[in-house]
Design a protein around this motif. Structure first.
Motif, PDB file in Angstrom:
ATOM      1  N   SER A  95       0.800  -1.142   0.008  1.00 20.65           N
ATOM      2  CA  SER A  95       0.146   0.041  -0.058  1.00 20.65           C
ATOM      3  C   SER A  95       0.898   1.258  -0.084  1.00 20.65           C
ATOM      4  O   SER A  95       2.173   1.263   0.331  1.00 20.65           O
ATOM      5  N   LEU A  96       0.240   2.307  -0.227  1.00 15.16           N
ATOM      6  CA  LEU A  96       0.901   3.742  -0.440  1.00 15.16           C
ATOM      7  C   LEU A  96       0.544   4.564   0.652  1.00 15.16           C
ATOM      8  O   LEU A  96      -0.707   4.758   0.834  1.00 15.16           O
ATOM      9  N   THR A 101       2.681   2.987   9.855  1.00 16.74           N
ATOM     10  CA  THR A 101       1.480   3.310  10.484  1.00 16.74           C
ATOM     11  C   THR A 101       0.382   2.768   9.676  1.00 16.74           C
ATOM     12  O   THR A 101       0.463   2.166   8.674  1.00 16.74           O
ATOM     13  N   LYS A 102      -1.154   2.845  10.051  1.00 15.34           N
ATOM     14  CA  LYS A 102      -2.245   2.603   9.391  1.00 15.34           C
ATOM     15  C   LYS A 102      -2.677   3.772   8.495  1.00 15.34           C
ATOM     16  O   LYS A 102      -3.863   3.669   8.111  1.00 15.34           O
ATOM     17  N   ILE A 103      -1.860   4.568   8.251  1.00 12.84           N
ATOM     18  CA  ILE A 103      -2.381   5.734   7.261  1.00 12.84           C
ATOM     19  C   ILE A 103      -1.785   5.553   5.929  1.00 12.84           C
ATOM     20  O   ILE A 103      -0.705   5.338   5.619  1.00 12.84           O
ATOM     21  N   LEU A 136      -8.010  -4.518   6.022  1.00 14.34           N
ATOM     22  CA  LEU A 136      -7.055  -3.643   5.912  1.00 14.34           C
ATOM     23  C   LEU A 136      -6.138  -4.118   4.672  1.00 14.34           C
ATOM     24  O   LEU A 136      -6.069  -5.353   4.534  1.00 14.34           O
ATOM     25  N   PRO A 137      -5.168  -3.133   4.107  1.00 12.77           N
ATOM     26  CA  PRO A 137      -4.205  -3.807   3.348  1.00 12.77           C
ATOM     27  C   PRO A 137      -3.441  -4.652   4.017  1.00 12.77           C
ATOM     28  O   PRO A 137      -2.977  -4.326   5.040  1.00 12.77           O
ATOM     29  N   THR A 142      -2.196  -5.664  11.770  1.00 12.01           N
ATOM     30  CA  THR A 142      -1.762  -5.781  13.012  1.00 12.01           C
ATOM     31  C   THR A 142      -0.846  -6.843  12.850  1.00 12.01           C
ATOM     32  O   THR A 142      -1.045  -7.533  12.452  1.00 12.01           O
ATOM     33  N   HIS A 143       0.605  -6.699  13.485  1.00 11.72           N
ATOM     34  CA  HIS A 143       1.390  -7.689  13.504  1.00 11.72           C
ATOM     35  C   HIS A 143       1.115  -8.669  14.619  1.00 11.72           C
ATOM     36  O   HIS A 143       0.857  -8.396  15.989  1.00 11.72           O
ATOM     37  N   TYR A 144       1.170 -10.013  14.325  1.00 18.13           N
ATOM     38  CA  TYR A 144       1.088 -11.047  15.303  1.00 18.13           C
ATOM     39  C   TYR A 144       2.444 -11.783  15.226  1.00 18.13           C
ATOM     40  O   TYR A 144       3.011 -11.946  14.111  1.00 18.13           O
TER      41      TYR A 144
END
Length: 372
Positions: A95-96, A101-103, A136-137, A142-144
């Motif tokens: 993603s761009l 972040t999730k932005i 989300l992309p 989130t990292h697991y």
């Protein structure tokens, strides 16, 4: 005699004071440029450091902190991990947006690939991945962190807490823990807290039966307790099939529980499977969510993929079944399904720092400890 350049009185004075000015650099037109200000030097150094950090964290390795106890006792809350992205191959951005972040720009997916790595994912590896069910992309999820239990193409099931892969039972590792039922010979006897603490046992739960106590412990600790003279036996606490857990498992409504699960066949790249009533419930979400197809059923029960009848399907990527080492306190593949290869971030290698939040002290004995 070699020729020397004469020094002015001002230059000799500056040298005696220990100071040498940097001469102004000439510009393209031959004119001297003024020296950079301290602020500009700091800004340039900061930008350079940010670029280096971005490149390193994107293409070489990353650092993560453990926030939950799902991997105890292998990993503790407050452990800081060094995770290699080179082992399995670097995944290019999907993603761009603002990195880490999730932005991001919604609706835009970049052409992406995974560069060659120098090792394959193996059973037993502890991996970091993006949480598959999150909407989300991929690289913004989130990292697991979990341990790989099942590889692509494996048949996996769990019977009375024992994991079977292709028919072979998988023993618990020394740092894994689960609930055990302690049956005492005399209900009046209390398990000594000091001895439990020496075995690393922090969680002890009473039961309606005064002869029985539940503990969260490693296999080694459970075996040690079984040798105590006032302990009749120690056995795993097993949740049977069905019951309240059925709708919480993956897939829901199959009667599975965390301790009695499957069997399921783990999808593999190029694996062609015949679609059946038994495997459709756990393969259909994979085909729809991660393989990018629409799915459905006709009134007569015929399976539909992209609106067309289908009796078989060939998967385009590998998938993995992962579980936490804290088997009874882990939300993992038993609850939300397989990890696609394009969600894998890297391999956890070692703990570079650890902070004990309860005692507000570093755990020095865990520094640079390899993760096995």
């Amino acid at each position: 005699m070699a020729a020397t350049h004469p020094e002015s009185t001002t230059q000799r004075t500056r040298k005696r004071r220990g100071r040498v000015d940097t001469p102004s650099a000439p510009s393209a037109d031959g004119q001297a440029r003024p020296p950079k200000s301290k602020l500009r030097e700091w800004v340039e150094a900061l930008v350079f450091a940010l670029v280096v950090m971005l490149v390193v964290r994107t293409f070489l390795f990353d650092l993560f902190r453990i926030p939950t106890p799902s991997m105890e006792k292998t990993l503790l809350v407050g452990d800081y991990l060094f995770v290699s992205k080179l082992h399995y191959g670097v995944r290019t951005p999907i993603s761009l947006g603002i990195p880490f972040t999730k932005i991001y720009v919604p609706g835009l997916t970049l052409p992406h690939t995974r560069l060659p790595g120098f090792t394959e994912i193996e059973r037993g590896d502890v991996i970091v991945f993006n949480y598959p069910p999150e909407d989300l992309p991929i690289d913004r999820k989130t990292h697991y962190i979990k341990r790989v239990v099942g590889l692509p193409g494996d048949t996996l099931w769990i019977q009375n807490k024992v994991v079977y892969v292709n028919g072979e039972p998988q023993s618990l590792r020394p740092t894994m823990q689960q609930y055990w039922r302690i049956i005492k010979s005399d209900p009046r006897i209390m398990l000594p807290e000091v001895r439990l603490a020496e075995l690393g046992i922090e969680e002890v739960q009473p039961t309606p039966d005064p002869r029985q106590v539940l503990i969260m412990a490693t296999p080694e600790a459970a075996e040690a307790i079984a040798q105590w003279p006032y302990v009749e036996r120690v056995e795993p606490l097993v949740i049977p099939r069905g019951g309240t857990y059925s709708d919480l498992m993956y897939p829901p409504g199959m009667g599975y529980s965390p301790d009695n699960y499957g069997p399921v066949v783990i999808p593999a790249q190029g694996l062609n499977v015949t679609l059946t009533e038994e495997n459709w419930p756990y393969l259909e979400p994979v085909i729809r969510r991660y393989e990018g197809h629409t799915t459905g059923r006709q009134q007569d029960g015929t399976f539909l993929i992209d609106g067309r009848p289908a009796t078989t399907y060939t998967f385009r990527q590998d998938y993995y079944f992962v579980m936490g080492d804290n088997r009874d306190n882990s939300e993992d593949s038993r609850f939300w399904g397989f990890v696609p290869m394009d969600h894998v971030v890297g391999k956890a290698l070692f703990i570079y720092f650890s902070w004990d939040g309860r005692h507000h002290l570093p755990r020095l004995n865990r520094l640079f400890k390899p993760i096995r």
